[in-house]
Design a protein around this motif. Structure first.
Motif, PDB file in Angstrom:
ATOM      1  N   GLY A 141       0.785  -1.243   0.021  1.00 21.43           N
ATOM      2  CA  GLY A 141       0.041  -0.235   0.139  1.00 21.43           C
ATOM      3  C   GLY A 141       0.937   1.257   0.026  1.00 21.43           C
ATOM      4  N   THR A 142       1.929   1.156   0.835  1.00 23.18           N
ATOM      5  CA  THR A 142       2.638   2.695   0.784  1.00 23.18           C
ATOM      6  C   THR A 142       3.481   2.742  -0.366  1.00 23.18           C
ATOM      7  OG1 THR A 142       3.138   1.802   3.177  1.00 23.18           O
ATOM      8  CG2 THR A 142       4.468   3.527   2.393  1.00 23.18           C
ATOM      9  N   LEU A 143       4.027   1.532  -1.070  1.00 19.57           N
ATOM     10  CA  LEU A 143       4.378   1.837  -2.460  1.00 19.57           C
ATOM     11  C   LEU A 143       3.590   2.248  -3.514  1.00 19.57           C
ATOM     12  CD1 LEU A 143       7.184   1.310  -4.255  1.00 19.57           C
ATOM     13  CD2 LEU A 143       5.991  -0.846  -4.744  1.00 19.57           C
ATOM     14  N   GLY A 144       2.437   1.797  -3.224  1.00 17.22           N
ATOM     15  CA  GLY A 144       1.271   2.600  -4.348  1.00 17.22           C
ATOM     16  C   GLY A 144       1.137   4.041  -3.968  1.00 17.22           C
ATOM     17  N   LEU A 145       1.163   4.414  -2.699  1.00 16.12           N
ATOM     18  CA  LEU A 145       0.838   5.798  -2.267  1.00 16.12           C
ATOM     19  C   LEU A 145       1.961   6.596  -2.794  1.00 16.12           C
ATOM     20  CD1 LEU A 145      -1.144   7.660  -0.718  1.00 16.12           C
ATOM     21  CD2 LEU A 145       0.266   6.808   1.284  1.00 16.12           C
ATOM     22  N   ALA A 146       3.120   6.035  -2.616  1.00 13.25           N
ATOM     23  CA  ALA A 146       4.422   6.813  -2.799  1.00 13.25           C
ATOM     24  C   ALA A 146       4.918   7.095  -4.333  1.00 13.25           C
ATOM     25  CB  ALA A 146       5.662   6.249  -2.051  1.00 13.25           C
ATOM     26  N   ALA A 147       4.413   6.193  -4.960  1.00 13.87           N
ATOM     27  CA  ALA A 147       4.664   6.094  -6.434  1.00 13.87           C
ATOM     28  C   ALA A 147       3.791   7.176  -6.917  1.00 13.87           C
ATOM     29  CB  ALA A 147       4.509   4.673  -7.112  1.00 13.87           C
ATOM     30  N   VAL A 148       2.607   7.174  -6.899  1.00 13.06           N
ATOM     31  CA  VAL A 148       1.974   8.556  -7.205  1.00 13.06           C
ATOM     32  C   VAL A 148       2.114   9.742  -6.650  1.00 13.06           C
ATOM     33  CG1 VAL A 148      -0.489   9.149  -7.588  1.00 13.06           C
ATOM     34  CG2 VAL A 148      -0.050   6.791  -7.805  1.00 13.06           C
ATOM     35  N   GLY A 149       2.531   9.730  -5.533  1.00 10.37           N
ATOM     36  CA  GLY A 149       2.794  10.756  -4.628  1.00 10.37           C
ATOM     37  C   GLY A 149       3.941  11.600  -5.075  1.00 10.37           C
ATOM     38  N   THR A 150       5.140  10.784  -5.257  1.00  8.25           N
ATOM     39  CA  THR A 150       6.292  11.135  -5.758  1.00  8.25           C
ATOM     40  C   THR A 150       6.157  12.095  -7.289  1.00  8.25           C
ATOM     41  OG1 THR A 150       7.279   9.634  -4.523  1.00  8.25           O
ATOM     42  CG2 THR A 150       8.565  10.755  -6.109  1.00  8.25           C
ATOM     43  N   LEU A 151       5.062  11.371  -8.101  1.00 10.15           N
ATOM     44  CA  LEU A 151       5.111  11.873  -9.332  1.00 10.15           C
ATOM     45  C   LEU A 151       4.280  13.102  -9.382  1.00 10.15           C
ATOM     46  CD1 LEU A 151       5.461  11.324 -12.640  1.00 10.15           C
ATOM     47  CD2 LEU A 151       3.227  10.014 -12.283  1.00 10.15           C
ATOM     48  N   PHE A 152       3.407  12.975  -8.637  1.00 14.37           N
ATOM     49  CA  PHE A 152       2.323  14.251  -8.580  1.00 14.37           C
ATOM     50  C   PHE A 152       3.052  15.496  -7.817  1.00 14.37           C
ATOM     51  CE2 PHE A 152      -2.004  12.234  -9.458  1.00 14.37           C
ATOM     52  CZ  PHE A 152      -1.688  11.813 -10.628  1.00 14.37           C
ATOM     53  N   ALA A 153       4.041  14.983  -6.882  1.00 13.63           N
ATOM     54  CA  ALA A 153       4.734  16.091  -6.229  1.00 13.63           C
ATOM     55  C   ALA A 153       5.667  16.899  -6.996  1.00 13.63           C
ATOM     56  CB  ALA A 153       5.406  15.599  -5.032  1.00 13.63           C
ATOM     57  N   ALA A 154       5.986  16.400  -7.800  1.00 10.22           N
ATOM     58  CA  ALA A 154       6.933  17.100  -9.010  1.00 10.22           C
ATOM     59  C   ALA A 154       5.939  18.076  -9.854  1.00 10.22           C
ATOM     60  CB  ALA A 154       7.769  15.978 -10.010  1.00 10.22           C
ATOM     61  N   MET A 155       4.723  17.254 -10.292  1.00  9.83           N
ATOM     62  CA  MET A 155       3.995  17.922 -10.902  1.00  9.83           C
ATOM     63  C   MET A 155       3.368  19.263 -10.389  1.00  9.83           C
ATOM     64  SD  MET A 155       1.406  15.713 -13.410  1.00  9.83           S
ATOM     65  CE  MET A 155      -0.034  15.759 -12.543  1.00  9.83           C
ATOM     66  N   THR A 156       3.176  19.113  -9.169  1.00 10.79           N
ATOM     67  CA  THR A 156       2.542  20.417  -8.543  1.00 10.79           C
ATOM     68  C   THR A 156       3.513  21.365  -7.834  1.00 10.79           C
ATOM     69  OG1 THR A 156       2.328  18.944  -6.511  1.00 10.79           O
ATOM     70  CG2 THR A 156       0.230  19.342  -7.935  1.00 10.79           C
ATOM     71  N   ALA A 157       4.701  20.787  -7.973  1.00  7.24           N
ATOM     72  CA  ALA A 157       5.785  21.698  -7.219  1.00  7.24           C
ATOM     73  C   ALA A 157       5.902  23.058  -7.410  1.00  7.24           C
ATOM     74  CB  ALA A 157       7.169  21.073  -7.517  1.00  7.24           C
ATOM     75  N   HIS A 158       5.364  23.621  -9.033  1.00  7.78           N
ATOM     76  CA  HIS A 158       5.278  24.806  -9.181  1.00  7.78           C
ATOM     77  C   HIS A 158       4.043  25.578  -9.748  1.00  7.78           C
ATOM     78  CE1 HIS A 158       9.714  25.343  -9.198  1.00  7.78           C
ATOM     79  NE2 HIS A 158       9.809  24.276  -9.466  1.00  7.78           N
ATOM     80  N   VAL A 159       3.104  24.969  -9.178  1.00  5.26           N
ATOM     81  CA  VAL A 159       1.665  25.182  -9.311  1.00  5.26           C
ATOM     82  C   VAL A 159       1.081  26.128  -8.081  1.00  5.26           C
ATOM     83  CG1 VAL A 159      -0.573  24.484  -9.959  1.00  5.26           C
ATOM     84  CG2 VAL A 159       1.212  22.999 -10.780  1.00  5.26           C
ATOM     85  N   ARG A 160       0.339  27.084  -8.464  1.00  5.41           N
ATOM     86  CA  ARG A 160      -0.118  27.917  -7.245  1.00  5.41           C
ATOM     87  C   ARG A 160      -1.093  26.890  -6.670  1.00  5.41           C
ATOM     88  NH1 ARG A 160      -5.068  29.924  -9.761  1.00  5.41           N
ATOM     89  NH2 ARG A 160      -4.888  29.652 -12.060  1.00  5.41           N
ATOM     90  N   ALA A 161      -1.139  27.106  -5.397  1.00  3.39           N
ATOM     91  CA  ALA A 161      -2.251  26.406  -4.577  1.00  3.39           C
ATOM     92  C   ALA A 161      -1.908  25.123  -4.402  1.00  3.39           C
ATOM     93  CB  ALA A 161      -3.755  26.526  -4.908  1.00  3.39           C
ATOM     94  N   ARG A 162      -0.679  24.602  -4.422  1.00  5.72           N
ATOM     95  CA  ARG A 162       0.029  23.261  -4.548  1.00  5.72           C
ATOM     96  C   ARG A 162      -0.500  22.323  -3.260  1.00  5.72           C
ATOM     97  NH1 ARG A 162       4.334  26.096  -5.098  1.00  5.72           N
ATOM     98  NH2 ARG A 162       5.311  26.609  -3.034  1.00  5.72           N
ATOM     99  N   GLU A 163      -0.379  22.960  -2.255  1.00  4.27           N
ATOM    100  CA  GLU A 163      -0.723  22.308  -1.078  1.00  4.27           C
ATOM    101  C   GLU A 163      -2.167  21.910  -0.890  1.00  4.27           C
ATOM    102  OE1 GLU A 163       0.469  25.504  -0.883  1.00  4.27           O
ATOM    103  OE2 GLU A 163       2.279  25.523   0.008  1.00  4.27           O
ATOM    104  N   LEU A 164      -3.049  22.547  -1.657  1.00  2.75           N
ATOM    105  CA  LEU A 164      -4.551  22.113  -1.947  1.00  2.75           C
ATOM    106  C   LEU A 164      -4.713  21.202  -3.070  1.00  2.75           C
ATOM    107  CD1 LEU A 164      -7.286  22.786  -0.981  1.00  2.75           C
ATOM    108  CD2 LEU A 164      -7.399  24.172  -3.010  1.00  2.75           C
ATOM    109  N   LEU A 165      -3.930  21.237  -4.114  1.00  2.00           N
ATOM    110  CA  LEU A 165      -3.917  20.593  -5.476  1.00  2.00           C
ATOM    111  C   LEU A 165      -3.451  19.184  -5.014  1.00  2.00           C
ATOM    112  CD1 LEU A 165      -5.281  20.969  -8.019  1.00  2.00           C
ATOM    113  CD2 LEU A 165      -3.022  21.540  -9.093  1.00  2.00           C
ATOM    114  N   PHE A 166      -2.391  19.092  -4.347  1.00  2.00           N
ATOM    115  CA  PHE A 166      -1.566  18.007  -4.256  1.00  2.00           C
ATOM    116  C   PHE A 166      -2.778  16.816  -3.664  1.00  2.00           C
ATOM    117  CE2 PHE A 166       1.045  14.937  -1.799  1.00  2.00           C
ATOM    118  CZ  PHE A 166       1.774  14.312  -2.835  1.00  2.00           C
TER     119      PHE A 166
END
Lengths: 225, 57, 150, 205
Positions: A141-166
């Protein structure tokens, strides 16, 4: 081999920073403690209600603390203007993804181990008997969460309201992972054999393969954005 | 639903409500598209098209 | 798009397609619902421990008080018999002589306290009327374990 | 791309075909098809529900292909296809919300559009939307099975289960007509949406 080395260097860098400052680990530890108190207040002393809700609560704790940690995956690079350093690093960009993922995974597993220990103490769980099965389910379960989370964290790193969007982006994707892990955790805590949740374990494994493959294939696009 | 539950008027109400809602949603979206298309066409036609806009990038 | 990248995408795509195909194959051939039977519970019941228990609702054992919502019945697999108590309305398909799976815990007072009752409806597991042989019960338990295909 | 100004007539024909198909489908669903024995008249919602979700799946398949196409070619037209198909796909999943048994599926289209709304720069928006579109589309089978397995243990809603076993001829015919009609409607709306996107030139919201 160069790929693995690159990934390892990045993970090592992140873990060293974390080990020296213990910034994330400390706050997540207190966050876990706080959550456990909140759960107890919210559900009252009714033992039966607690034991029925336990697998869900456990994963709620993992998810909440995981999201907090994952959202900060690229905080160091972003805040210290090192983003271009990542972009200009030679070789396969997906090595950066794998390295960041490995660092996140280790950190999340550490927090989850503490969380489990606290849960065991506060809610009187027989952790020793359930441990092998629990380790497998939590790991998947943790791998599944981290795999998507790491990708999306890079995606939202420079988006406004990233804390909400992530979290808004990650959580809907994680619906199958969540349903599967909660069900499998429930079975493991009930002392049922792993075979009784084999279909859930297969689903988690397939989900992980898909998420990891997409992450590796699309990470260079995300990093350039 | 077991066979011993006969169809009651409420069931028809449910069916009509579902189809009605679908009609409203799809019809509303269609009308919005038509309006947007009209506006976009008007704007598009009013100004001379700069070279290269007619074909997508 | 370099050739190197093309290979990467091809391999990745193949991996994803294979994984999804495997999942769909698994999804069609579904696995069973896990529960223990009344005789298994009777053999080694630990008070306070949570179980999922499945069996047939013993005909004539159901007592329901609509005012207090107290529901009492017994589950059997032909060999063992476990008294079950539950607070709440029984689900639609719940009934005497039908199969049911309950979640809850074994109490020190000697009954099973159910927090959730799941009744399944299928022609396959009607009560083994007038046939108390263990083979008939085994057939019913097997039917109960089967996931209803949708 | 394919739908240039010259094919407006084709779009119009598509629209009329869709309208005719929907009319025929409606008459069949509410009038001709007999009352289903075990579920009663409420089963007629299935002729709306199943074509809607199938059309939504088609839309998300287009999102997947268009997203991949964008990442490979970096042509804006692919992004327009992905964004338009996602918008209409979300609309069709929304229709199934009324019967309320497919939660979890309608949500993703909404947040895909939300991400698009939050990024102003066209190129970055297209890149991220493409990645998200791929993740979300490939996630649909996972969501499908997880929700199904979750529900088979906890009582599935009795309402609106698909008609069991062999679907009789007239039921299947009605369903087929409605499915074709919905697909035509989808193609028509998609063509129109893409045209609007291309004309307004600032890309999609």
């Amino acid at each position: 081999m160069r790929f693995v080395r690159r990934a390892w260097i990045l993970a090592w860098k992140d873990l060293t920073i974390e080990w020296r400052a213990k910034e994330t680990l400390n706050s997540l530890f207190f966050f876990a403690l706080l959550l456990i108190f909140l759960f107890q207040f919210a559900l009252g002393p009714d033992r039966e209600r607690l034991s029925a809700a336990l697998p869900g609560l456990l994963w709620l704790g993992f998810i909440l603390s995981g999201l907090l940690g994952l959202g900060r995956t690229f905080a160091g690079e972003r805040d210290n203007d090192c983003w271009d350093g990542l972009r200009l690093a030679p070789g396969e960009k997906s090595a950066i993804y794998v390295g960041k993922l490995a660092g996140n995974l280790l950190l999340m597993l550490a927090v989850e181990a503490i969380f489990l220990l606290l849960f065991g103490v506060f809610f009187d769980l027989d952790l020793v008997a359930a441990l092998p099965g629990l380790a497998l389910v939590v790991g998947l379960g943790t791998l599944g969460l981290a795999a998507v989370g790491t990708l999306f964290a890079a995606m939202t790193a420079h988006v406004r309201a990233r804390e909400l969007l992530f979290p808004v982006l990650v959580l809907p994707v994680e619906v199958p992972v969540l349903l599967g892990t909660v069900k499998a955790t429930e079975a493991v805590l009930l002392g049922e054999p792993l075979g009784s949740v084999a279909h859930w374990l297969k689903l988690l494994a397939v989900a992980n393969v898909i998420y990891l493959t997409i992450g590796v294939l699309t990470f260079d696009v995300v990093l350039d954005g | 639903m077991t066979p011993d539950h006969p169809a009651t008027p409420e069931h028809w109400g449910f069916v009509v409500a579902a189809y009605g809602l679908a009609a409203i949603v799809l019809g509303g979206y269609w009308r919005r598209l038509v309006r947007l298309e009209r506006e976009a066409t008007a704007k598009h036609d009013r100004r001379p098209a700069p070279p290269g806009t007619a074909t997508s990038r | 798009m370099t050739t190197n990248q093309n290979t990467k995408f091809l391999v990745g795509g193949a991996v994803i397609v294979l994984a999804l195909a495997y999942l769909i194959y698994t999804g069609v051939t579904q696995s069973a619902v896990y529960f223990i039977t009344p005789s298994e519970l009777a053999a080694a019941a630990v008070a306070g421990k949570a179980y999922r228990l499945g069996g047939m609702v013993v005909p004539g054992s159901v007592h329901w008080n609509p005012a207090s919502l107290d529901l009492e019945f017994a589950l059997t697999d032909g060999k063992g018999r476990v008294p079950v108590r539950h607070t709440g309305t029984p689900p639609d398909l719940f009934g005497e002589g039908r199969g049911a799976v309950v979640e809850g815990s074994w109490t020190p007072e000697g009954y099973f306290k159910a927090t959730l009752i799941m009744a399944k409806h299928s022609e396959n597991y009607q009560a083994p009327h007038g046939d108390p042989s263990s083979a008939a019960y085994e057939e019913m338990i097997r039917a109960l374990q089967r996931r209803a295909p949708r | 791309m394919w739908f240039s100004t010259g094919s407006r007539r084709l779009t119009r024909v598509l629209g009329w075909l869709a309208a005719l198909g929907l009319l025929a489908g409606l008459v069949l669903a509410l009038g001709v098809a007999p009352r289903e024995v075990s579920q009663g008249d409420v089963q007629r919602i299935m002729y709306l529900h199943v074509p809607s979700i199938l059309t939504a799946y088609l839309a998300f398949a287009i999102v997947l292909v268009a997203s991949l196409g964008y990442l490979v070619s970096r042509r804006q037209a692919w992004d327009r296809w992905a964004g338009s198909a996602a918008e209409i796909g979300t609309l069709f999943t929304g229709l199934t919300l009324a019967s309320g048994s497919l939660w979890g599926k309608p949500t993703w289209g909404t947040w895909y559009l939300m991400l698009r709304g939050m990024i102003d720069e066209a190129e970055r928006r297209a890149q991220f939307a493409a990645v998200l579109g791929i993740v979300a589309a490939l996630n649909i089978p996972l969501v499908h099975f997880s929700v199904l397995w979750w529900r088979t243990l906890h009582q599935p809603p009795t309402l609106l289960r698909p008609v069991p076993a062999a679907l009789a001829g007239i039921f299947r015919f009605t369903l087929g007509v409605n499915w074709v009609a919905f697909t035509l409607l989808f193609a028509y709306l998609l063509a129109k949406r893409i045209r609007v996107g291309r004309l307004s030139e600032e890309g999609l919201p």
